[in-house]
Design an enzyme around this catalytic site. Structure first.
Site, PDB file in Angstrom:
ATOM      1  N   HIS A  14       0.899  -1.007  -0.174  1.00 35.74           N
ATOM      2  CA  HIS A  14       0.294  -0.153   0.154  1.00 35.74           C
ATOM      3  C   HIS A  14       0.909   1.160   0.064  1.00 35.74           C
ATOM      4  O   HIS A  14       2.200   1.253  -0.052  1.00 35.74           O
ATOM      5  CB  HIS A  14      -0.804   0.067   1.139  1.00 35.74           C
ATOM      6  CG  HIS A  14      -0.324   0.008   2.380  1.00 35.74           C
ATOM      7  ND1 HIS A  14       0.334  -1.042   3.274  1.00 35.74           N
ATOM      8  CD2 HIS A  14      -0.380   0.958   3.543  1.00 35.74           C
ATOM      9  CE1 HIS A  14       0.778  -0.335   4.345  1.00 35.74           C
ATOM     10  NE2 HIS A  14       0.350   0.796   4.456  1.00 35.74           N
ATOM     11  N   HIS A  25       1.460   4.037   1.994  1.00 32.27           N
ATOM     12  CA  HIS A  25       1.754   4.760   3.074  1.00 32.27           C
ATOM     13  C   HIS A  25       3.588   4.838   2.873  1.00 32.27           C
ATOM     14  O   HIS A  25       4.217   3.949   2.450  1.00 32.27           O
ATOM     15  CB  HIS A  25       1.510   4.002   4.327  1.00 32.27           C
ATOM     16  CG  HIS A  25       0.129   4.389   4.840  1.00 32.27           C
ATOM     17  ND1 HIS A  25      -0.365   3.577   5.807  1.00 32.27           N
ATOM     18  CD2 HIS A  25      -0.850   5.391   4.181  1.00 32.27           C
ATOM     19  CE1 HIS A  25      -1.743   4.043   5.804  1.00 32.27           C
ATOM     20  NE2 HIS A  25      -1.829   5.100   5.107  1.00 32.27           N
ATOM     21  N   ASP A  80       5.943   4.645   4.910  1.00 31.71           N
ATOM     22  CA  ASP A  80       6.695   3.899   5.810  1.00 31.71           C
ATOM     23  C   ASP A  80       7.096   2.429   4.796  1.00 31.71           C
ATOM     24  O   ASP A  80       7.655   1.347   5.225  1.00 31.71           O
ATOM     25  CB  ASP A  80       6.430   3.710   7.069  1.00 31.71           C
ATOM     26  CG  ASP A  80       5.229   3.088   7.322  1.00 31.71           C
ATOM     27  OD1 ASP A  80       4.059   3.507   6.593  1.00 31.71           O
ATOM     28  OD2 ASP A  80       4.961   2.071   8.132  1.00 31.71           O
ATOM     29  N   HIS A  81       6.015   2.274   3.586  1.00 32.59           N
ATOM     30  CA  HIS A  81       6.251   1.076   3.000  1.00 32.59           C
ATOM     31  C   HIS A  81       6.637   1.568   1.577  1.00 32.59           C
ATOM     32  O   HIS A  81       7.166   0.679   0.810  1.00 32.59           O
ATOM     33  CB  HIS A  81       4.958   0.411   2.730  1.00 32.59           C
ATOM     34  CG  HIS A  81       4.220   0.058   4.131  1.00 32.59           C
ATOM     35  ND1 HIS A  81       4.069  -1.149   4.456  1.00 32.59           N
ATOM     36  CD2 HIS A  81       3.880   0.898   5.295  1.00 32.59           C
ATOM     37  CE1 HIS A  81       3.560  -1.476   5.747  1.00 32.59           C
ATOM     38  NE2 HIS A  81       3.502   0.097   6.306  1.00 32.59           N
ATOM     39  N   HIS A 129      -7.198  -0.540   5.870  1.00 31.03           N
ATOM     40  CA  HIS A 129      -6.185   0.059   6.418  1.00 31.03           C
ATOM     41  C   HIS A 129      -6.194   1.354   5.382  1.00 31.03           C
ATOM     42  O   HIS A 129      -6.103   2.466   5.551  1.00 31.03           O
ATOM     43  CB  HIS A 129      -5.041  -0.574   6.435  1.00 31.03           C
ATOM     44  CG  HIS A 129      -3.601   0.001   6.946  1.00 31.03           C
ATOM     45  ND1 HIS A 129      -3.425   0.720   8.093  1.00 31.03           N
ATOM     46  CD2 HIS A 129      -2.622   0.369   6.480  1.00 31.03           C
ATOM     47  CE1 HIS A 129      -2.287   1.376   8.158  1.00 31.03           C
ATOM     48  NE2 HIS A 129      -1.770   1.216   6.902  1.00 31.03           N
ATOM     49  N   ASP A 181      -0.156  -3.973   6.421  1.00 28.98           N
ATOM     50  CA  ASP A 181      -0.691  -3.389   7.350  1.00 28.98           C
ATOM     51  C   ASP A 181      -2.095  -3.693   7.494  1.00 28.98           C
ATOM     52  O   ASP A 181      -2.829  -3.048   8.181  1.00 28.98           O
ATOM     53  CB  ASP A 181      -0.630  -1.907   7.588  1.00 28.98           C
ATOM     54  CG  ASP A 181       0.863  -1.226   7.868  1.00 28.98           C
ATOM     55  OD1 ASP A 181       1.896  -2.216   7.869  1.00 28.98           O
ATOM     56  OD2 ASP A 181       1.184  -0.204   7.674  1.00 28.98           O
ATOM     57  N   HIS A 241       4.987  -4.769  10.894  1.00 30.96           N
ATOM     58  CA  HIS A 241       5.339  -4.008  11.933  1.00 30.96           C
ATOM     59  C   HIS A 241       5.605  -5.057  13.124  1.00 30.96           C
ATOM     60  O   HIS A 241       4.707  -5.998  13.473  1.00 30.96           O
ATOM     61  CB  HIS A 241       4.390  -2.856  12.474  1.00 30.96           C
ATOM     62  CG  HIS A 241       4.357  -1.597  11.528  1.00 30.96           C
ATOM     63  ND1 HIS A 241       5.005  -0.551  11.615  1.00 30.96           N
ATOM     64  CD2 HIS A 241       3.520  -1.693  10.273  1.00 30.96           C
ATOM     65  CE1 HIS A 241       4.889   0.192  10.490  1.00 30.96           C
ATOM     66  NE2 HIS A 241       3.878  -0.310   9.820  1.00 30.96           N
TER      67      HIS A 241
HETATM   68 FE    FE Z   1       3.064   0.586   8.044  1.00 32.13          FE
HETATM   69 ZN    ZN Z   2       0.273   1.640   6.683  1.00 31.82          ZN
END
Ligand code: FE
Ligand code: ZN
Length: 259
Positions: free
Chosen positions: A56, A58, A60-61, A112, A133, A171
């Site tokens: 996805h 985001h 941090d990905h 998410h 996530d 995570h």
């Molecule tokens: Fe994440």
């Molecule tokens: Zn995420």
């Protein structure tokens, strides 16, 4: 023969590195940071990064995707429904992709985020799931874009995969998720046992992943909203009876957001 290692990033992310040891090729899932992957490649001369799998959009990905592609030429696979940097192949529910000789099925799991996908390989022994996530060990992602009903449907699809499927989420949230799971099901001995086991692992600095679908079915409150015990505590907290599993899921998710 595929070997899978976690490259830690930020405070609690894992970048999953899949390695074909024979051909010296590797693939990475959700590289929010290019640094750990480039450091690994530096330390392993002769290896090639062939694929970057994204679940996805985001940061941090996807934060390291463009740089990794620029430096290695790896193919970027990602969800069709989201804006993914440097994406080469836009994937939708039911698509099949081959990565390091393994066939992965794409499962659309909105909740998410709306376009979130998971990658599932059934032929590997045991089967493999990279779910970003969406499903966490003993928990699930926050509902940033989707509805509780969407997330509940997505998690139900993942829960129906073979029990031995290894669950690689992004995570290290397992211990705090289990603290919540103990509050939801104080009488569930498997939840309690897992909490104690993961507490020991984390004290020793050990990673709590991968999980398995069977373990998640037994201990993850978000996969257990049809259980009488979970429904009952959701009803109590809600002050009146909740009539649908979607409703129980929504109540448990709301509770976790404030826990
Ligand atoms: Fe994440
Ligand atoms: Zn995420």
């Amino acid at each position: 023969m595929i070997q899978i290692d976690a490259l830690p990033a930020f405070s609690d992310n894992y970048l999953w590195l899949l390695q074909d040891v024979t051909r010296r090729q590797c693939a990475v899932v959700d590289p929010g940071d290019a640094g750990p992957v480039l450091a690994w490649l530096d330390a392993h001369p002769g290896w090639t990064l062939t694929d970057i799998l994204v679940t996805h959009h985001h940061a941090d990905h996807v934060g390291g995707v463009a740089q990794l592609k620029a430096e290695t030429g790896a193919r970027v696979l990602g969800p069709a429904g989201e804006k993914i940097p440097a994406r080469d192949e836009a994937l939708e529910d039911g698509d099949r992709v081959e990565v390091l000789g393994l066939g992965f099925e794409v499962i659309h799991v909105p909740g998410h985020t709306l376009g979130h996908i998971a990658y599932f390989n059934q032929d590997h022994e045991p089967p493999l799931l990279f779910c970003g996530d969406t499903l966490f060990a003993a928990g699930c992602g926050r509902l940033f874009e989707g509805t509780p009903a969407q997330m509940h449907a997505s998690l139900s699809r993942l829960a129906a995969l073979p029990g031995q499927t290894q669950v690689y989420c992004t995570h290290e949230y397992t211990l705090s998720n289990l603290r919540f799971a103990c509050a939801v099901e104080p009488e569930n001995p498997e939840v309690r046992a897992r909490f104690e086991e993961v507490s020991r692992w984390r004290e020793q600095g050990k990673i709590s992943l991968p999980s398995s679908i069977a373990l998640e079915r037994a201990t993850n409150p978000f996969l257990r909203v049809s259980e009488t015990s979970v429904k009952k505590i959701a009803d109590e907290r809600n002050g009146q009876e909740i009539r649908t599993p979607d409703g129980v899921f929504a109540a448990i998710r709301r509770w976790k957001d404030q826990f």
